[in-house]
Design an enzyme around this catalytic site. Structure first.
Site: not given
Ligand code: PAF
Length: 295
Positions: A46, A50-51, A163, A168, A199, A201-202
């Site tokens: 998704a 940002g990605h 960030q 995480q 941004l 995905s949700r």
């Molecule tokens: O940030 C994410 O999208 C997930 O937590 C990751 C790092 C891909 C692990 O499933």
């Protein structure tokens, strides 16, 4: 940067999609044999800008960029949005076309967990049970377990995270240190809409009214940053007050942490800190964070 290695491995065209660990490993081995360095961007798909910022950074760091797209069941608890989580592989590959990503690793659940849910897991420790971990028990153990697996599969020189998922990032860095994983962890700033919404995905789950309500997260962070010079209690009070102005947003937590320990700061703390927020807007749970300077 090694252009000879970069071009055959995907260059600026459409990334090559592979669903198997063996297939990905052989392609990476070929690239390595040509002298290429490898950067890795783990995602759940998704994809949004940002990605793509993570991919752009990965491209700066290495000759070959691998992006994984895998919605990891291990990091979703019962009643969470595993089934609802968007799965948009074709659109994701289209979004990655021209970014310089060479390979997309898009395994099935059976490819990643052929014996069923992993019996051996990474345990996130104390910080893994706080904030997101308190609201989503087991989430960070599942996340770290899949990140460890993915790092073992890809064996990149660098791995790139956003960030926005600050807790995480903290836990991945800690895992890399604790387990001596041979990878550099790189972090890219949160990408925001022009009105401040981070941004995610949700965000695609938000209706128009919810989209406006969701701005409360970045507004609360701004309120905290503005009040931080008066101290952490004042910053927290201003942030919580911002939620009072928005019907439809249910605050989960707002906390100011020490970036070095990720534990809540003392009331009299001074200096750089990180404000974290999570809230439910309608059925959608959102998180955000911002650096603040406590006075
Ligand atoms: O940030 C994410 O999208 C997930 O937590 C990751 C790092 C891909 C692990 O499933």
């Amino acid at each position: 940067m090694n252009d000879a290695a970069r071009t055959p491995a995907g260059g600026g065209g459409t990334p090559e999609v592979t669903a198997t660990i063996a297939g990905l490993r052989s392609r990476i081995a070929d690239a390595r044999a040509g002298g290429a360095s490898v950067a890795f961007v783990p995602t759940m798909g998704a994809l949004h800008d940002g990605h793509l910022a993570l991919v752009a950074r990965a491209r700066e760091l290495a000759d070959v960029v691998v992006v994984s797209i895998f919605v990891n069941p291990l990091q979703f608890g019962p009643g969470e949005d595993l089934e609802r989580y968007p799965r948009t592989l074709d659109a994701d590959v289209a979004a990655l076309t021209g970014t310089g990503a060479a390979f997309v690793f898009a395994p099935t659940v059976a490819e990643m967990y052929p014996d069923g849910p992993a019996a051996t897991r990474v345990v996130a420790g104390e910080v893994g049970g706080l904030y997101e971990g308190a609201s989503r028990p087991g989430h960070f153990d599942g996340m770290l377990t899949v990140v460890a697996k993915l790092l073992n599969i890809v064996q990149p020189d660098a791995v790139v995270f956003g960030q926005k998922d600050a807790q995480q990032v903290f836990l991945v860095r800690r895992m890399v240190r604790d387990l001596d994983l041979p990878v550099a962890v790189e972090v890219v700033e949160t990408v925001r809409e022009s009105d401040g919404l981070a941004l995610s995905s949700r965000n695609r789950f938000l209706g128009d009214a919810e989209r406006r309500t969701a701005l409360v997260l970045s507004e609360a962070l701004s309120a905290a940053a503005d009040a931080a010079g008066d101290g952490a209690p004042e910053a927290l009070a201003e942030a919580v007050a911002a939620f009072g102005d928005h019907d439809g947003a249910e605050l989960d937590y707002f906390v100011i942490v020490d970036p070095a320990t990720f534990l809540p700061v003392a009331d009299d703390a001074t200096g750089p800190a990180l404000a974290l927020v999570a809230a439910r807007v309608g059925a959608t749970r959102l998180i955000d964070n911002r650096r603040v300077v406590l006075g």
